[in-house]
Design an enzyme around this catalytic site. Sequence first.
Site, PDB file in Angstrom:
ATOM      1  N   HIS A  27      33.494  51.932  35.505  1.00  0.00           N
ATOM      2  CA  HIS A  27      34.499  50.891  35.739  1.00  0.00           C
ATOM      3  C   HIS A  27      33.773  49.546  35.897  1.00  0.00           C
ATOM      4  O   HIS A  27      32.888  49.406  36.738  1.00  0.00           O
ATOM      5  CB  HIS A  27      35.362  51.197  36.965  1.00  0.00           C
ATOM      6  CG  HIS A  27      36.526  50.259  37.053  1.00  0.00           C
ATOM      7  ND1 HIS A  27      37.733  50.520  36.435  1.00  0.00           N
ATOM      8  CD2 HIS A  27      36.654  49.034  37.607  1.00  0.00           C
ATOM      9  CE1 HIS A  27      38.550  49.494  36.626  1.00  0.00           C
ATOM     10  NE2 HIS A  27      37.917  48.579  37.339  1.00  0.00           N
ATOM     11  N   ALA A  28      34.151  48.588  35.072  1.00  0.00           N
ATOM     12  CA  ALA A  28      33.403  47.324  35.001  1.00  0.00           C
ATOM     13  C   ALA A  28      33.390  46.598  36.349  1.00  0.00           C
ATOM     14  O   ALA A  28      34.384  46.586  37.074  1.00  0.00           O
ATOM     15  CB  ALA A  28      34.020  46.424  33.942  1.00  0.00           C
TER      16      ALA A  28
ATOM     17  N   HIS B  98      36.261  38.573  31.695  1.00  0.00           N
ATOM     18  CA  HIS B  98      36.726  38.787  33.074  1.00  0.00           C
ATOM     19  C   HIS B  98      35.530  38.878  34.028  1.00  0.00           C
ATOM     20  O   HIS B  98      35.473  38.206  35.056  1.00  0.00           O
ATOM     21  CB  HIS B  98      37.575  40.058  33.149  1.00  0.00           C
ATOM     22  CG  HIS B  98      38.012  40.415  34.539  1.00  0.00           C
ATOM     23  ND1 HIS B  98      39.237  40.060  35.047  1.00  0.00           N
ATOM     24  CD2 HIS B  98      37.374  41.067  35.533  1.00  0.00           C
ATOM     25  CE1 HIS B  98      39.330  40.472  36.301  1.00  0.00           C
ATOM     26  NE2 HIS B  98      38.216  41.099  36.619  1.00  0.00           N
ATOM     27  N   GLU B  99      34.579  39.710  33.663  1.00  0.00           N
ATOM     28  CA  GLU B  99      33.405  39.897  34.531  1.00  0.00           C
ATOM     29  C   GLU B  99      32.600  38.605  34.651  1.00  0.00           C
ATOM     30  O   GLU B  99      32.130  38.252  35.734  1.00  0.00           O
ATOM     31  CB  GLU B  99      32.527  41.038  34.015  1.00  0.00           C
ATOM     32  CG  GLU B  99      33.204  42.407  34.025  1.00  0.00           C
ATOM     33  CD  GLU B  99      33.837  42.763  35.351  1.00  0.00           C
ATOM     34  OE1 GLU B  99      33.350  42.316  36.408  1.00  0.00           O
ATOM     35  OE2 GLU B  99      34.856  43.476  35.354  1.00  0.00           O
TER      36      GLU B  99
ATOM     37  N   HIS C  51      33.789  36.301  37.265  1.00  0.00           N
ATOM     38  CA  HIS C  51      33.224  36.568  38.605  1.00  0.00           C
ATOM     39  C   HIS C  51      31.822  35.972  38.710  1.00  0.00           C
ATOM     40  O   HIS C  51      31.468  35.335  39.702  1.00  0.00           O
ATOM     41  CB  HIS C  51      33.116  38.075  38.854  1.00  0.00           C
ATOM     42  CG  HIS C  51      34.438  38.776  39.019  1.00  0.00           C
ATOM     43  ND1 HIS C  51      35.371  38.396  39.950  1.00  0.00           N
ATOM     44  CD2 HIS C  51      34.966  39.858  38.396  1.00  0.00           C
ATOM     45  CE1 HIS C  51      36.423  39.215  39.883  1.00  0.00           C
ATOM     46  NE2 HIS C  51      36.196  40.112  38.940  1.00  0.00           N
TER      47      HIS C  51
ATOM     48  N   GLU D   3      39.664  37.030  40.606  1.00  0.00           N
ATOM     49  CA  GLU D   3      40.069  37.847  39.465  1.00  0.00           C
ATOM     50  C   GLU D   3      40.604  37.017  38.300  1.00  0.00           C
ATOM     51  O   GLU D   3      40.642  37.498  37.166  1.00  0.00           O
ATOM     52  CB  GLU D   3      41.135  38.866  39.889  1.00  0.00           C
ATOM     53  CG  GLU D   3      40.674  39.879  40.930  1.00  0.00           C
ATOM     54  CD  GLU D   3      39.446  40.664  40.502  1.00  0.00           C
ATOM     55  OE1 GLU D   3      39.202  40.772  39.286  1.00  0.00           O
ATOM     56  OE2 GLU D   3      38.711  41.154  41.389  1.00  0.00           O
TER      57      GLU D   3
ATOM     58  N   HIS E 186      40.682  52.194  41.590  1.00  0.00           N
ATOM     59  CA  HIS E 186      40.704  51.387  42.821  1.00  0.00           C
ATOM     60  C   HIS E 186      41.149  52.153  44.057  1.00  0.00           C
ATOM     61  O   HIS E 186      41.005  51.657  45.169  1.00  0.00           O
ATOM     62  CB  HIS E 186      41.576  50.150  42.603  1.00  0.00           C
ATOM     63  CG  HIS E 186      41.096  49.291  41.456  1.00  0.00           C
ATOM     64  ND1 HIS E 186      41.141  49.717  40.152  1.00  0.00           N
ATOM     65  CD2 HIS E 186      40.518  48.069  41.431  1.00  0.00           C
ATOM     66  CE1 HIS E 186      40.637  48.778  39.356  1.00  0.00           C
ATOM     67  NE2 HIS E 186      40.251  47.769  40.101  1.00  0.00           N
TER      68      HIS E 186
ATOM     69  N   TYR F 299      45.051  41.489  41.655  1.00  0.00           N
ATOM     70  CA  TYR F 299      45.246  41.415  40.204  1.00  0.00           C
ATOM     71  C   TYR F 299      46.652  40.948  39.865  1.00  0.00           C
ATOM     72  O   TYR F 299      46.863  40.228  38.901  1.00  0.00           O
ATOM     73  CB  TYR F 299      44.967  42.767  39.542  1.00  0.00           C
ATOM     74  CG  TYR F 299      43.582  43.305  39.817  1.00  0.00           C
ATOM     75  CD1 TYR F 299      42.459  42.721  39.251  1.00  0.00           C
ATOM     76  CD2 TYR F 299      43.390  44.394  40.672  1.00  0.00           C
ATOM     77  CE1 TYR F 299      41.190  43.208  39.503  1.00  0.00           C
ATOM     78  CE2 TYR F 299      42.120  44.884  40.934  1.00  0.00           C
ATOM     79  CZ  TYR F 299      41.025  44.290  40.348  1.00  0.00           C
ATOM     80  OH  TYR F 299      39.773  44.773  40.609  1.00  0.00           O
TER      81      TYR F 299
HETATM   82  O1  X8Z Z   1      39.289  46.371  37.810  1.00  0.00           O
HETATM   83  C1  X8Z Z   1      39.400  45.429  37.059  1.00  0.00           C
HETATM   84  C2  X8Z Z   1      38.178  44.675  36.571  1.00  0.00           C
HETATM   85  C3  X8Z Z   1      37.088  44.637  37.585  1.00  0.00           C
HETATM   86  S1  X8Z Z   1      37.454  43.675  38.976  1.00  0.00           S
HETATM   87  C4  X8Z Z   1      37.632  45.343  35.332  1.00  0.00           C
HETATM   88  N1  X8Z Z   1      40.625  45.080  36.587  1.00  0.00           N
HETATM   89  C5  X8Z Z   1      41.836  45.790  36.956  1.00  0.00           C
HETATM   90  C6  X8Z Z   1      41.850  47.204  36.397  1.00  0.00           C
HETATM   91  O2  X8Z Z   1      41.045  47.504  35.519  1.00  0.00           O
HETATM   92  O3  X8Z Z   1      42.682  47.998  36.823  1.00  0.00           O
HETATM   93  C7  X8Z Z   1      40.917  43.947  35.705  1.00  0.00           C
HETATM   94  C8  X8Z Z   1      42.388  43.960  35.503  1.00  0.00           C
HETATM   95  C9  X8Z Z   1      42.983  44.981  36.406  1.00  0.00           C
HETATM   96 ZN    ZN Z   2      37.505  41.636  38.496  1.00  0.00          ZN
END
Ligand code: X8Z
Ligand code: ZN
Length: 596
Positions: free
Chosen positions: A336-337, A366-367, A370, A394, A495, A505
């Site tokens: 997960h990024a 996105h990354e 940050h 975010e 998450h 988000y």
């Molecule tokens: O978790 C993330 C990023 C890292 S902060 C990749 N996002 C959420 C997800 O993947 O569920 C970005 C958008 C929503």
């Molecule tokens: Zn993020």
Amino acid sequence: MLKNLIIAVSLAGLVAPSAMAEKKETAKEFVARIQQESLELAKELEAAYWVRSNFITKDTAVLAAKAGERGLAFEASVVEQAKQFKDAKTDPVTARAIELMLRGSAAPAPTDPKLQAELAQILTDMEGQYGSGKYCNAAGQCRELQELEAVLAKSRDYDELLDVWQGWRTVSPAYRKTYQRFVELGNQGAKDSGFNDLADAWKSNYDMTSEEFTEEASRLWNQVKPFYSELQCHVRAKLSEQYGENKVPLDQPIPAHLLGNMWSQTWDNLYPLMEPHKGVASLDVTAALKEQGYDEKRMVETAEGFFTSLGLPELPDSFYENSLIKKPADRNVVCHASAWDLDNGNDPRIKQCVEITEEHLSTLHHELGHIYYYLMYKHQQPVFKGGAHDGFHEAIGDTIVLSMTPGYLKEKGLIEEVVESPEATLNKQMKLALEKIAFLPFGKMIDEWRWKVFSGEIAPQDYNKGWWDLRTEYQGIQAPVERTEKHFDAGAKYHIPGNTPYTRYFLSFIMQFQFHKSLCEKAGVEGPLHECSIYGNADAGKALGDMLALGQSKPWPDAMEALTGQRQMDASAIIDYFAPLNAWLKEQNKDRQCGW
Ligand code: X8Z
Ligand code: ZN
């Protein structure tokens, strides 16, 4: 992701007996001492967590849990000390620092050392189980999450989709009990830190009361809900054409495995089925990236190139040396990024198992959003390193992605021609709405579930029922097969085991359109917002950089005002942006029975 833990931890400090014994420390001295101590501890924690996420093994679990335990002990001690300065007469900067130290982190530390150790262990284990999860089907073929996700994205075979969707959900039941214990420990930590429960602690981060924040999030959701309902209605009708009315009934929530995404959170993979005007203005960036032989590094450099075009600095060499951008073939990593702020702003890194697709190119922006926040607030004292609120952090990279217009993509050679016509506009808007509008109820419901779980309104024996009730209420989707309390479907989303709050988000998806609008104004770009790109514009870059540089030194409405002139989060920018599509959807839906 981890940023929060580090920041939470970097606010923490060991009780220094020498400092306590003699003359009473002032609030300002206290803040200075804690920050110094926190930098030392942060080094150890960063190293342990980074290695853990890059090599999920039994051994790194030991190291990470131990480090986490030290972090929690630290945090508990700081909160304890900071309480005595809560109402101290001091300068505004120190007062802000104390206020931030007393805010709730994602997992506030209980005061009992035994519970600290248990909490650290649980968090390490859950994330590790998610990160190393695999699904082996009846034929003995084992696949990891990213492979399963690829099937969800591409396949239109109802049964194959169902197999993969259910398959990934065989991983999370193993930590359902663990999560239940996490809730108890998290609530204990929240209480010990002065909050009612963990939900209350999470909501303490927005320069307003918890109650006000709950209201604020609902207000924003109500602004966008009618538009979401139109989109849901149209997508359901199209899926019903694709799979048949017996599979997708027109008066029921949509089966969750048909939306092109493992969690039905973004639906842009369905674009080929939803394209309003077939074949007008191809937007297939993935194909172009592959044809042109992009590799992981070039994907990152392309994203960096957008930021530097705005006059923001180049990434340090260490960024490319130390980041993980290619999925290792021979070990488990947390794919997960995420973006990491190591060595006090001097060694920022990302970790992403990059694939050569448009979606991953967006995630890289996105990354880097940050990372640029880290770089721009590097000069701030540690306690002020953070987003104005977490939704700001975010939103930065995503705001940039909104400028990746056909004009920009053409310049980069990623599409062949820019077609300007109402049909082309609708196609482009549909693709983006399937990502941005479809996400909104998902972004909202995840913490709706956790807030209820933390408060006890959803009891442990109802975790899954509570989850699906909210999925249906907010998103208008349903589980494709019967789910029971043996399952733990919330836990199938990163998450939850990763314990990252999610309302950030939801807020980000709304604010990024506000930011885009303001940056386009600063750049002096005229014409509709969906055609605006700030690429190469130094004025927009300056405005963005100035806001980032504030970190969390000021309440977030100040940062919002600095960039947009407004002091509120507001969904009118996102609604206005999509006005052409909204009108088109209403027309399409006029003879349909919408709702679920
Ligand atoms: O978790 C993330 C990023 C890292 S902060 C990749 N996002 C959420 C997800 O993947 O569920 C970005 C958008 C929503
Ligand atoms: Zn993020």
